[in-house]
Design a protein around this motif. Sequence first.
Motif, mmCIF file in Angstrom:
data_model
loop_
_atom_site.group_PDB
_atom_site.id
_atom_site.type_symbol
_atom_site.label_atom_id
_atom_site.label_comp_id
_atom_site.label_asym_id
_atom_site.label_seq_id
_atom_site.Cartn_x
_atom_site.Cartn_y
_atom_site.Cartn_z
ATOM 1 N N GLY A 187 0.741 -1.231 0.328
ATOM 2 C CA GLY A 187 -0.001 0.083 -0.032
ATOM 3 C C GLY A 187 0.713 1.247 0.332
ATOM 4 N N GLN A 188 1.717 1.225 0.603
ATOM 5 C CA GLN A 188 2.806 2.376 0.710
ATOM 6 C C GLN A 188 3.642 2.320 -0.299
ATOM 7 O OE1 GLN A 188 3.220 4.426 3.277
ATOM 8 N NE2 GLN A 188 1.334 3.231 4.061
ATOM 9 N N LEU A 189 3.482 1.243 -1.219
ATOM 10 C CA LEU A 189 4.387 1.520 -2.893
ATOM 11 C C LEU A 189 3.863 2.136 -3.669
ATOM 12 C CD1 LEU A 189 5.892 -2.143 -2.930
ATOM 13 C CD2 LEU A 189 7.622 0.055 -2.120
ATOM 14 N N LEU A 190 2.215 1.681 -3.593
ATOM 15 C CA LEU A 190 1.653 2.630 -4.526
ATOM 16 C C LEU A 190 1.508 3.607 -4.535
ATOM 17 C CD1 LEU A 190 -2.019 0.168 -4.297
ATOM 18 C CD2 LEU A 190 -0.538 1.081 -6.284
ATOM 19 N N ARG A 241 -4.664 -10.214 6.505
ATOM 20 C CA ARG A 241 -3.945 -10.296 5.061
ATOM 21 C C ARG A 241 -4.559 -10.531 4.338
ATOM 22 N NH1 ARG A 241 -0.449 -14.892 5.461
ATOM 23 N NH2 ARG A 241 -0.788 -15.589 7.701
ATOM 24 N N TRP A 242 -5.406 -10.826 3.701
ATOM 25 C CA TRP A 242 -6.674 -10.269 2.182
ATOM 26 C C TRP A 242 -5.961 -8.477 2.176
ATOM 27 C CZ3 TRP A 242 -8.128 -11.825 -2.163
ATOM 28 C CH2 TRP A 242 -8.381 -11.213 -3.190
ATOM 29 N N SER A 243 -6.147 -7.537 2.344
ATOM 30 C CA SER A 243 -5.573 -6.861 2.516
ATOM 31 C C SER A 243 -4.429 -6.187 1.796
ATOM 32 C CB SER A 243 -6.150 -5.306 4.096
ATOM 33 O OG SER A 243 -5.826 -4.584 3.739
ATOM 34 N N ARG A 244 -3.178 -7.105 2.603
ATOM 35 C CA ARG A 244 -1.939 -6.791 2.401
ATOM 36 C C ARG A 244 -2.031 -7.330 1.094
ATOM 37 N NH1 ARG A 244 -2.433 -6.158 7.469
ATOM 38 N NH2 ARG A 244 -0.984 -4.492 8.319
ATOM 39 N N LEU A 245 -2.619 -8.634 0.532
ATOM 40 C CA LEU A 245 -2.180 -8.881 -0.249
ATOM 41 C C LEU A 245 -3.141 -8.643 -1.395
ATOM 42 C CD1 LEU A 245 -2.966 -12.861 0.825
ATOM 43 C CD2 LEU A 245 -0.641 -12.041 -0.263
ATOM 44 N N VAL A 292 -5.768 7.372 -7.466
ATOM 45 C CA VAL A 292 -4.893 7.229 -6.101
ATOM 46 C C VAL A 292 -5.741 5.595 -6.049
ATOM 47 C CG1 VAL A 292 -5.463 9.602 -5.707
ATOM 48 C CG2 VAL A 292 -7.584 8.311 -5.719
ATOM 49 N N TRP A 293 -5.988 5.737 -4.563
ATOM 50 C CA TRP A 293 -6.093 4.302 -4.188
ATOM 51 C C TRP A 293 -7.846 4.448 -4.399
ATOM 52 C CZ3 TRP A 293 -4.427 -0.500 -3.202
ATOM 53 C CH2 TRP A 293 -5.014 -1.323 -2.890
ATOM 54 N N GLY A 294 -8.398 5.441 -4.086
ATOM 55 C CA GLY A 294 -9.921 4.701 -4.225
ATOM 56 C C GLY A 294 -10.707 4.764 -5.892
ATOM 57 N N HIS A 295 -9.587 4.928 -6.539
ATOM 58 C CA HIS A 295 -10.063 4.553 -8.250
ATOM 59 C C HIS A 295 -9.576 3.058 -8.922
ATOM 60 C CE1 HIS A 295 -12.459 8.066 -8.600
ATOM 61 N NE2 HIS A 295 -11.537 8.364 -7.525
ATOM 62 N N PRO A 296 -8.948 2.323 -8.126
ATOM 63 C CA PRO A 296 -7.741 1.040 -8.590
ATOM 64 C C PRO A 296 -8.353 0.600 -9.779
ATOM 65 C CG PRO A 296 -10.830 0.268 -6.947
ATOM 66 C CD PRO A 296 -10.220 1.911 -6.798
ATOM 67 N N LEU A 297 -6.865 -0.413 -10.389
ATOM 68 C CA LEU A 297 -7.700 -0.395 -11.449
ATOM 69 C C LEU A 297 -8.581 -2.095 -11.488
ATOM 70 C CD1 LEU A 297 -3.655 -0.317 -13.239
ATOM 71 C CD2 LEU A 297 -6.047 1.345 -13.762
#
Length: 208
Positions: free
Chosen positions: A75-78, A128-132, A174-179
């Motif tokens: 998440g930080q890398l993103l 775990r799911w959130s990080r993956l 931004v994170w709120g608009h993911p691919l």
Amino acid sequence: MSGKGGSPNTDALNFHVCLMWDGGSPPFVDGRELAETVQSILIDDVDNWSDGLLQALASCAPATGGAEGPGGVAGQLLLGAPYELRRCQTPQWFDPERASALFARTVATARQDLRRINRASLMAPGARWSRLAAHLELLAVLAAVMRPMMPGWSAFVLEELGMSPQTHWPWDAVWGHPLLRRGQRLPGHLPGYFERWHPDTLSDRTVS
């Protein structure tokens, strides 16, 4: 499996040349150095992280994409790496050495974090799911922004994730608009793209 607009060989050569570029004359390509780049970065890190991620997701939860928000290291890398990678590949700020080196560092960091996640037996399933899921979004975004340098790998990854090979990551993303779309079906693993690289097709040469 080669992707559209490129192949493992041409993508690997492009990446290696960018990594060796110093802003001056075109670099001389040594076959042994190219092979080392392919093995240590493109296979050991890029291929193994991508495949390991899809396998971890398949064993963690139903194979669907999406997450509530940035999770952990990925998440930080993103929040930074994709923007800088895209900037370094634009005509105004063109810096292929910086872009390729940043990509290598980003993937290496992500792979190390994926190992930590896989070893964390006491991590709550939701965490775990959130990080993956953050790793998955990072993979998709990297594939989109690295298209100018590695078009074959970009198309291959995006198509394996069920997306268009021409998927665009907008400048104001931004994170709120993911691919990745919620509920998107994912494969249980990702075949090694750069494992198909053939060293015998390249000889030492200067790229011009």
